[in-house]
Design an enzyme around this catalytic site. Structure first.
Site, mmCIF file in Angstrom:
data_model
loop_
_atom_site.group_PDB
_atom_site.id
_atom_site.type_symbol
_atom_site.label_atom_id
_atom_site.label_comp_id
_atom_site.label_asym_id
_atom_site.label_seq_id
_atom_site.Cartn_x
_atom_site.Cartn_y
_atom_site.Cartn_z
ATOM 1 N N LYS A 94 -7.885 -17.074 8.381
ATOM 2 C CA LYS A 94 -6.862 -18.047 7.994
ATOM 3 C C LYS A 94 -7.444 -19.450 7.825
ATOM 4 O O LYS A 94 -6.992 -20.223 6.971
ATOM 5 C CB LYS A 94 -5.721 -18.045 9.011
ATOM 6 C CG LYS A 94 -4.933 -16.733 9.050
ATOM 7 C CD LYS A 94 -4.369 -16.375 7.673
ATOM 8 C CE LYS A 94 -3.502 -15.134 7.701
ATOM 9 N NZ LYS A 94 -2.936 -14.814 6.367
ATOM 10 N N ARG A 142 0.802 -1.226 0.000
ATOM 11 C CA ARG A 142 0.000 0.000 0.000
ATOM 12 C C ARG A 142 0.830 1.270 0.000
ATOM 13 O O ARG A 142 0.331 2.334 -0.353
ATOM 14 C CB ARG A 142 -0.929 -0.011 1.218
ATOM 15 C CG ARG A 142 -2.040 -1.046 1.128
ATOM 16 C CD ARG A 142 -2.871 -1.078 2.388
ATOM 17 N NE ARG A 142 -2.086 -1.547 3.529
ATOM 18 C CZ ARG A 142 -2.504 -1.489 4.794
ATOM 19 N NH1 ARG A 142 -3.681 -0.954 5.069
ATOM 20 N NH2 ARG A 142 -1.750 -1.948 5.771
ATOM 21 N N TYR A 171 -8.864 -13.060 12.927
ATOM 22 C CA TYR A 171 -7.690 -13.600 12.232
ATOM 23 C C TYR A 171 -7.826 -15.113 12.062
ATOM 24 O O TYR A 171 -7.573 -15.657 10.980
ATOM 25 C CB TYR A 171 -6.433 -13.256 13.026
ATOM 26 C CG TYR A 171 -5.134 -13.556 12.311
ATOM 27 C CD1 TYR A 171 -4.660 -12.707 11.320
ATOM 28 C CD2 TYR A 171 -4.374 -14.677 12.632
ATOM 29 C CE1 TYR A 171 -3.462 -12.967 10.664
ATOM 30 C CE2 TYR A 171 -3.178 -14.953 11.988
ATOM 31 C CZ TYR A 171 -2.730 -14.085 11.004
ATOM 32 O OH TYR A 171 -1.545 -14.345 10.349
#
EC number: 1.1.1.-
Length: 252
Positions: A160, A39, A156
């Protein structure tokens, strides 16, 4: 350098720091042409220059959650280096909160990068690389957190785990259709990255044998070399598989 990846053209998202940077470095070392994304332009340009010249590696500013930007990323890569053969969906963020304490905004932001971004890269990778005889490989970065729960990593864990199972679905679809596109996941354990370096006491805590039986955390290159294997034709019979590199964490 042994040219294990000679003729390969790879996109590595989140390739400006830590594991992503190590992957890009080893890919170039082994003969691939690479585009890294991130980014922040200043960080990305510096990272690319640290590995090599524009004849072997370039930086493209791109947020993995930007669906429209993916097509431009592929086009830019192919204009520079030729047909893409390898996609490493490595970009990711973390929110250290329980499910109970995670806000809807935090949940959606994390999933937009960690899951949507991987989905966009996997989908377009299949569409652009299939049926071309490239020995194409999609490498999706999951985590040991895709296998086990952590009370402070609710979103998270969800992202995942989803990457792990989605990748199996994509791998089976590509195999059954003879697309010549392999899809696998890599599951790092505790790895020495800039984030870990910035957290006082983190490396010592992660190195405890109750967490990492080998008694020390891994290095970014431990993950990078697995990715070299998966990007190479050495792994031509590996698809839908999980490659865990965690010093024994998930064996307990």
């Amino acid at each position: 350098m042994t040219d294990r990846l000679k003729g390969k053209v790879a996109i590595v998202t989140g390739g400006t720091l830590g594991i992503g940077l190590a992957i890009a470095d080893k890919f170039v070392e082994e003969g691939a042409k690479v585009v890294i994304t991130g980014r922040h332009a200043d960080v990305g340009e510096k990272a690319a220059k640290s590995i090599g010249g524009t004849d072997v590696i370039r930086f493209v500013q791109h947020d993995a959650s930007d669906e429209a930007g993916w097509t431009k990323l592929f086009d830019t890569t192919e204009e520079a280096f030729g047909p893409v053969t390898t996609v490493v969906n490595n970009a990711g963020i973390a929110v250290s909160k329980s499910v109970e304490d995670t806000t809807t905004e935090e949940w959606r932001k994390l999933l937009s990068v960690n899951l949507d971004g991987v989905f966009f890269g996997t989908r377009l990778g299949i569409q652009r690389m299939k049926n071309k005889g490239l020995g194409a490989s999609i490498i999706n970065m999951s985590s040991i957190e895709g296998f086990v729960g952590d009370p402070t990593l609710g979103a998270y864990n969800a992202s995942k785990g989803a990457v792990r199972i989605m990748s199996k679905s994509a791998a089976l679809d590509c195999a059954l259709k003879d697309y010549d596109v392999r899809v696998n996941t890599v599951h790092p354990g505790y790895i020495k990255t800039p984030l870990v370096d910035d957290l006082e006491g983190a490396e010592e805590m992660m190195s405890q044998r109750t967490k990492t039986p080998m008694g020390h955390i891994g290095e970014p290159n431990d993950i990078a070399w697995i990715c070299v294997y998966l990007a190479s034709d050495e792994s031509k019979f590996a698809t839908g598989a999980e490659f865990v590199v965690d010093g024994g964490y998930t064996a307990q």
